[in-house]
Scaffold this motif. Sequence first.
Motif, PDB file in Angstrom:
ATOM      1  N   HIS A 148       1.498   4.473  -2.725  1.00  5.95           N
ATOM      2  CA  HIS A 148       1.386   5.918  -2.461  1.00  5.95           C
ATOM      3  C   HIS A 148       2.666   6.634  -2.914  1.00  5.95           C
ATOM      4  O   HIS A 148       2.614   7.692  -3.530  1.00  5.95           O
ATOM      5  CB  HIS A 148       1.204   6.180  -0.958  1.00  5.95           C
ATOM      6  CG  HIS A 148      -0.229   6.151  -0.488  1.00  5.95           C
ATOM      7  ND1 HIS A 148      -1.217   6.922  -1.044  1.00  5.95           N
ATOM      8  CD2 HIS A 148      -0.821   5.445   0.524  1.00  5.95           C
ATOM      9  CE1 HIS A 148      -2.365   6.704  -0.406  1.00  5.95           C
ATOM     10  NE2 HIS A 148      -2.152   5.799   0.541  1.00  5.95           N
ATOM     11  N   ASP A 162      -6.645   6.959  -0.885  1.00  5.63           N
ATOM     12  CA  ASP A 162      -6.563   5.608  -1.435  1.00  5.63           C
ATOM     13  C   ASP A 162      -7.336   5.493  -2.751  1.00  5.63           C
ATOM     14  O   ASP A 162      -8.469   5.975  -2.849  1.00  5.63           O
ATOM     15  CB  ASP A 162      -7.127   4.607  -0.424  1.00  5.63           C
ATOM     16  CG  ASP A 162      -6.214   4.484   0.782  1.00  5.63           C
ATOM     17  OD1 ASP A 162      -5.098   5.047   0.746  1.00  5.63           O
ATOM     18  OD2 ASP A 162      -6.617   3.820   1.750  1.00  5.63           O
ATOM     19  N   SER A 169      -0.811   9.570   5.915  1.00  3.91           N
ATOM     20  CA  SER A 169      -2.131   8.973   5.663  1.00  3.91           C
ATOM     21  C   SER A 169      -2.817   8.674   6.989  1.00  3.91           C
ATOM     22  O   SER A 169      -2.366   9.107   8.054  1.00  3.91           O
ATOM     23  CB  SER A 169      -1.951   7.693   4.850  1.00  3.91           C
ATOM     24  OG  SER A 169      -1.350   6.709   5.656  1.00  3.91           O
ATOM     25  N   HIS A 202       0.810  -1.216   0.000  1.00  4.37           N
ATOM     26  CA  HIS A 202       0.000   0.000   0.000  1.00  4.37           C
ATOM     27  C   HIS A 202       0.853   1.281   0.000  1.00  4.37           C
ATOM     28  O   HIS A 202       0.585   2.226  -0.762  1.00  4.37           O
ATOM     29  CB  HIS A 202      -0.898  -0.034   1.238  1.00  4.37           C
ATOM     30  CG  HIS A 202      -1.865   1.087   1.330  1.00  4.37           C
ATOM     31  ND1 HIS A 202      -3.042   1.109   0.620  1.00  4.37           N
ATOM     32  CD2 HIS A 202      -1.850   2.238   2.036  1.00  4.37           C
ATOM     33  CE1 HIS A 202      -3.689   2.229   0.891  1.00  4.37           C
ATOM     34  NE2 HIS A 202      -2.990   2.931   1.750  1.00  4.37           N
TER      35      HIS A 202
HETATM   36 ZN    ZN Z   1      -3.449   5.046   1.908  1.00  9.03          ZN
END
Ligand code: ZN
Length: 334
Positions: A90, A296, A112, A86
């Motif tokens: 980003h 996201d 985040s 993840h």
């Molecule tokens: Zn995220």
Amino acid sequence: MWLCASIRSMSSGGAFIPPRQFFTIKTIWPPLAVKDALKEAKVTMTSIDGVAFTRGPGMPGCLGVGMNAAKTLASSLNKPLVGVHHMQAHALTPMLTSSQAPEFPFLALMISGGHTMILLASSETSFELLANTADVSIGNAFDKVSRELGLPWTDAAHRNVVGAGPMLEKVAEEHASISSCDTPAFPVPMRGRLAFSYGGLMSSVQRHVANLKGNGPLRRDTQSSIAYSFQVAAIDQLREKLSLALDLCRRRSTTITTVVISGGVASNKYLRSRLENFLGHRQLAVHYPPPSLCTDNAAMIGWASMQRFLLGDCDPYTIRLKPAWPITELQGSH
Ligand code: ZN
Ligand code: KG4
């Protein structure tokens, strides 16, 4: 063509959000998300060459929904499958969205709901952790302070979900028109140390609000003034830690010309202008994804999977989730 339908998670701030208010059935039901993604892209399943999904880190329940949908699709279509990190996704998003892709090595400030980190990125898969949070993430602090101030999550008509962090930003903006700020400045913690901490700031705001609430519900200008002071302190901390990370790179003779700033909180306009100003003065290029790709999204997962996919380096259909997956262990961990 690479399919990555986005299934939004409920991880932000660890709060319980009534599904009726927050999620449409589309966002929690993968088949509809996939159908919509294909329709929007104007393609059919036959032009899909592979399927990517978020393997970790994150909450197992949310990750599992995406992984199971991806596995089912990939295996039934006999297509390759790639599980993506993840935070790597980003960090690499500006390579997709910037007209001039950032060159390695660069610093990546990841802000985040789950992370607050400064990474030294040397390649697509090689990240060194220079600073991490000692307690909660900056996104978590935005969400908690927003709730503490009693700000709604939806717009005035209750039609659109704005979210806790964006709502705090919106209310703080009103402060620009108020000449006096009666909220005390909140301090930057752990001065001089290459580490973040947002727990203390969150508690200071909570205490301040609790004292004021003794006099009845908060007035709008008070909410706005507190939101503004909180944002200033939250961003001052990012600035100081970035400065320390740049100093460290200089001492190591690692030339940094670029800083990538990504993750949901990077969509905050006030934060963008403050950090652009600060980094611009140091002749550093700053890369942000557009706000919609800071939070996201599926595009970043597809993009991060591309290198492995093109090399034919894919995952077996039996692959498992990695809910705890340090980004420093990315290389060779597939
Ligand atoms: Zn995220
Ligand atoms: O990257 P992200 O979408 O999900 C995680 O990986 O956690 O980040 C979500 C976080 C939430 O805490 C949300 O409130 C925050 O990003 N956020 C913002 C803004 N937009 C999203 N915080 C401050 N200002 C914003 N405009």
